[in-house]
Design a protein around this motif. Sequence first.
Motif, PDB file in Angstrom:
ATOM      1  N   MET A   1       0.838  -1.205   0.000  1.00  8.89           N
ATOM      2  CA  MET A   1       0.000   0.000   0.000  1.00  8.89           C
ATOM      3  C   MET A   1       0.873   1.256   0.000  1.00  8.89           C
ATOM      4  O   MET A   1       0.721   2.132  -0.842  1.00  8.89           O
ATOM      5  CB  MET A   1      -0.871  -0.013   1.257  1.00  8.89           C
ATOM      6  N   LEU A   2       1.819   1.306   0.953  1.00  8.90           N
ATOM      7  CA  LEU A   2       2.789   2.409   0.979  1.00  8.90           C
ATOM      8  C   LEU A   2       4.169   1.851   0.656  1.00  8.90           C
ATOM      9  O   LEU A   2       4.606   0.868   1.271  1.00  8.90           O
ATOM     10  CB  LEU A   2       2.807   3.063   2.364  1.00  8.90           C
ATOM     11  N   GLU A   3       4.808   2.446  -0.343  1.00  9.30           N
ATOM     12  CA  GLU A   3       6.169   2.025  -0.691  1.00  9.30           C
ATOM     13  C   GLU A   3       7.048   3.269  -0.673  1.00  9.30           C
ATOM     14  O   GLU A   3       6.784   4.223  -1.395  1.00  9.30           O
ATOM     15  CB  GLU A   3       6.206   1.405  -2.086  1.00  9.30           C
ATOM     16  N   VAL A   4       8.076   3.218   0.129  1.00  3.71           N
ATOM     17  CA  VAL A   4       9.019   4.331   0.213  1.00  3.71           C
ATOM     18  C   VAL A   4      10.370   3.822  -0.259  1.00  3.71           C
ATOM     19  O   VAL A   4      10.829   2.764   0.189  1.00  3.71           O
ATOM     20  CB  VAL A   4       9.120   4.856   1.659  1.00  3.71           C
ATOM     21  N   ARG A   5      10.976   4.542  -1.189  1.00  2.00           N
ATOM     22  CA  ARG A   5      12.253   4.085  -1.756  1.00  2.00           C
ATOM     23  C   ARG A   5      13.324   5.173  -1.681  1.00  2.00           C
ATOM     24  O   ARG A   5      13.141   6.260  -2.241  1.00  2.00           O
ATOM     25  CB  ARG A   5      12.075   3.681  -3.230  1.00  2.00           C
ATOM     26  N   ASP A   6      14.398   4.856  -0.993  1.00  2.00           N
ATOM     27  CA  ASP A   6      15.633   5.684  -0.984  1.00  2.00           C
ATOM     28  C   ASP A   6      15.359   7.165  -0.716  1.00  2.00           C
ATOM     29  O   ASP A   6      15.871   8.029  -1.417  1.00  2.00           O
ATOM     30  CB  ASP A   6      16.365   5.551  -2.343  1.00  2.00           C
TER      31      ASP A   6
ATOM     32  N   LEU B   1      10.864   1.807   2.973  1.00  2.00           N
ATOM     33  CA  LEU B   1       9.988   0.971   3.798  1.00  2.00           C
ATOM     34  C   LEU B   1       8.689   0.673   3.076  1.00  2.00           C
ATOM     35  O   LEU B   1       8.357   1.310   2.060  1.00  2.00           O
ATOM     36  CB  LEU B   1       9.752   1.621   5.163  1.00  2.00           C
ATOM     37  N   ASP B   2       7.982  -0.356   3.551  1.00  2.00           N
ATOM     38  CA  ASP B   2       6.708  -0.768   2.963  1.00  2.00           C
ATOM     39  C   ASP B   2       5.687  -0.950   4.069  1.00  2.00           C
ATOM     40  O   ASP B   2       6.014  -1.406   5.152  1.00  2.00           O
ATOM     41  CB  ASP B   2       6.863  -2.113   2.245  1.00  2.00           C
ATOM     42  N   VAL B   3       4.455  -0.594   3.759  1.00  3.07           N
ATOM     43  CA  VAL B   3       3.337  -0.981   4.610  1.00  3.07           C
ATOM     44  C   VAL B   3       2.317  -1.612   3.676  1.00  3.07           C
ATOM     45  O   VAL B   3       1.936  -1.003   2.673  1.00  3.07           O
ATOM     46  CB  VAL B   3       2.704   0.224   5.337  1.00  3.07           C
ATOM     47  N   THR B   4       1.909  -2.833   3.963  1.00  2.00           N
ATOM     48  CA  THR B   4       0.898  -3.468   3.109  1.00  2.00           C
ATOM     49  C   THR B   4      -0.468  -3.365   3.791  1.00  2.00           C
ATOM     50  O   THR B   4      -0.562  -3.036   4.974  1.00  2.00           O
ATOM     51  CB  THR B   4       1.243  -4.943   2.838  1.00  2.00           C
TER      52      THR B   4
ATOM     53  N   ALA C   1      -0.799   3.307  -2.743  1.00  2.00           N
ATOM     54  CA  ALA C   1      -1.818   2.590  -3.531  1.00  2.00           C
ATOM     55  C   ALA C   1      -1.429   2.561  -5.007  1.00  2.00           C
ATOM     56  O   ALA C   1      -2.262   2.788  -5.887  1.00  2.00           O
ATOM     57  CB  ALA C   1      -3.194   3.234  -3.333  1.00  2.00           C
ATOM     58  N   GLY C   2      -0.141   2.339  -5.263  1.00  2.00           N
ATOM     59  CA  GLY C   2       0.325   2.178  -6.637  1.00  2.00           C
ATOM     60  C   GLY C   2       0.646   3.463  -7.364  1.00  2.00           C
ATOM     61  O   GLY C   2       1.170   3.451  -8.470  1.00  2.00           O
TER      62      GLY C   2
ATOM     63  N   ALA D   1      -6.135  13.564   0.399  1.00  2.00           N
ATOM     64  CA  ALA D   1      -7.293  13.239  -0.425  1.00  2.00           C
ATOM     65  C   ALA D   1      -7.232  11.803  -0.931  1.00  2.00           C
ATOM     66  O   ALA D   1      -8.257  11.203  -1.255  1.00  2.00           O
ATOM     67  CB  ALA D   1      -7.391  14.206  -1.599  1.00  2.00           C
ATOM     68  N   ARG D   2      -6.022  11.228  -0.987  1.00  2.00           N
ATOM     69  CA  ARG D   2      -5.867   9.849  -1.447  1.00  2.00           C
ATOM     70  C   ARG D   2      -6.026   8.841  -0.320  1.00  2.00           C
ATOM     71  O   ARG D   2      -5.920   7.638  -0.552  1.00  2.00           O
ATOM     72  CB  ARG D   2      -4.507   9.699  -2.132  1.00  2.00           C
TER      73      ARG D   2
END
Lengths: 233, 292
Positions: free
Chosen positions: A1-6, A22-25, A61-62, A75-76
């Motif tokens: 759901m949340l993807e954080v990169r570098d 980090l990731d949160v699914t 969310a992609g 809003a998202r």
Amino acid sequence: MLEVRDLVAGYGLTRVLEGVSLDVTAGEIVAVLGSNGAGKTTLNMVLSGLVKPRSGEVRFAGERITGLSPAQVMARGLIQVPEGRKIFPNLNVRENLELGSYRRAKANRAKNLEKVFATFPRLRERVAQAAGTLSGGEQQMLAIGRGMMAEPKLLILDEPSLGLSPLLVEEMFTLIRRLHGEGLAIMLVEQNVAQSLDLADRAYVLEHGAFALAGPAAEVRENPELKRAYLGL
Amino acid sequence: MRNFPPEIVMEAVANGLLTGAVYGLVALGLTLVYGVLHIINFAHGALLTLAMYAAWVAWAAFGLDPYVAILPLVPIFFALGYGVQRLVIGPASRGEDSNILLVTLGLSIVLENAMLAIFRSDTLSVQVDYAMEVIEAGPMLLSFPRVVGFGVAFVVAAVLFVLLRMTDTGRAIRAVAKERTGAALVGIDVGHVYAVTFGIGTACLAVAACLLLPSFYVNPRVGNAFVLVAFTIVVLGGMGSVPGALLGGLVIGVVESLSGLYLGDSLGQLGIFVIFILVLLFKPTGLFGARA
């Protein structure tokens, strides 16, 4: 759901985040731990669009949300309950909650207000009281309630237990467990290591702007590195 | 000190209240902008002058009665205020309050000199047949334009009160005034709210200008006289307080009127500045000011 990169971010000449991923699914509770000054709040500021990152990417969310305004981010459905609550002290409890749905879920305002009051009966008792006159615990409830009004897909809680009495801290963690039980994805940013790890599915430990440790909460808890990273020993 | 019969004093108080309501309207815009943007808008006087010229042009060129001119001028001045904040003050200030101060000061100089170039320094006024009319209220004679000004000022204050209390936009304005970060996190566009607030403040000036025009003259510096009084009202009412601005306006109106009566017309403003100094000395937060 949340993807954080570098993610790299900072203020002026100071770099606070030095390449964080980090990731949160969906449906998960992820704890982000770290001592004061590790960069937890800056990370949240970047995720919510209040601070622009120098490099790196945030996807929700992609969709790439790096560089969006705070209004566009929320809003998202990425809702943050900030450190220090940041409620509106001059507005009463109801107005605070109603503004939670200023940009999102406005059509369901009345329904969600009832839901928040059901979760926090104390807020219903104080509905016409100025928020600045609430106790610290009530203010924290109000801040979370305001976040819930926007029907979050992912709720970021920044130090919800800060400044609360031990009894209220316990209550707060019970509440977070309950929200999670209703299927909400939560990113819990805390200094309170033991209780956060009990609650979380996975955990990240932030140290000097980078993750020193990451993994399932149970593993992080047993890792001897935790003490070193957290206490700086 | 001279002794006046009670009906003369009463009339002075009533006229003071009537004028004070319009002062309050000018102060309302100033205090709202201060309360939300946390800046002193030094262009307030020049914008009031501009609004008075606009009302004069509406009368001289289009034959619009100043009271009727309120209807087109309010949206025009709201848009003007919105644009000025969004396109000039906001970008030029780069988030530094001290810059905003200079930007609004610069704006006032540009506006005043532009008006000087266009309208010259001559004093202009409108001729309407009700300008000298009086209304008899018991033993008192009240000037008709002032009575209208009083009524309209209260209607504007009531509309503003409802807007700030009952609408999401109004709540967003109050939220931004005290907690910008929290406001941004619930999805309030803080820059937009700043501009709306500035627009409302400017729209209040448009109303005040139309109310003043039947009984006052216009020249390129006339706004400053009112804004000087408005500053006193804002300090007296409490910086950023909307009810304080209105109540402060009434108090200042009465003080001006009574000191004019007892000390002579030319010293009418003396009382205002005595009040100003006393408030700063003994109650610097004003009547409705927030605790520090």
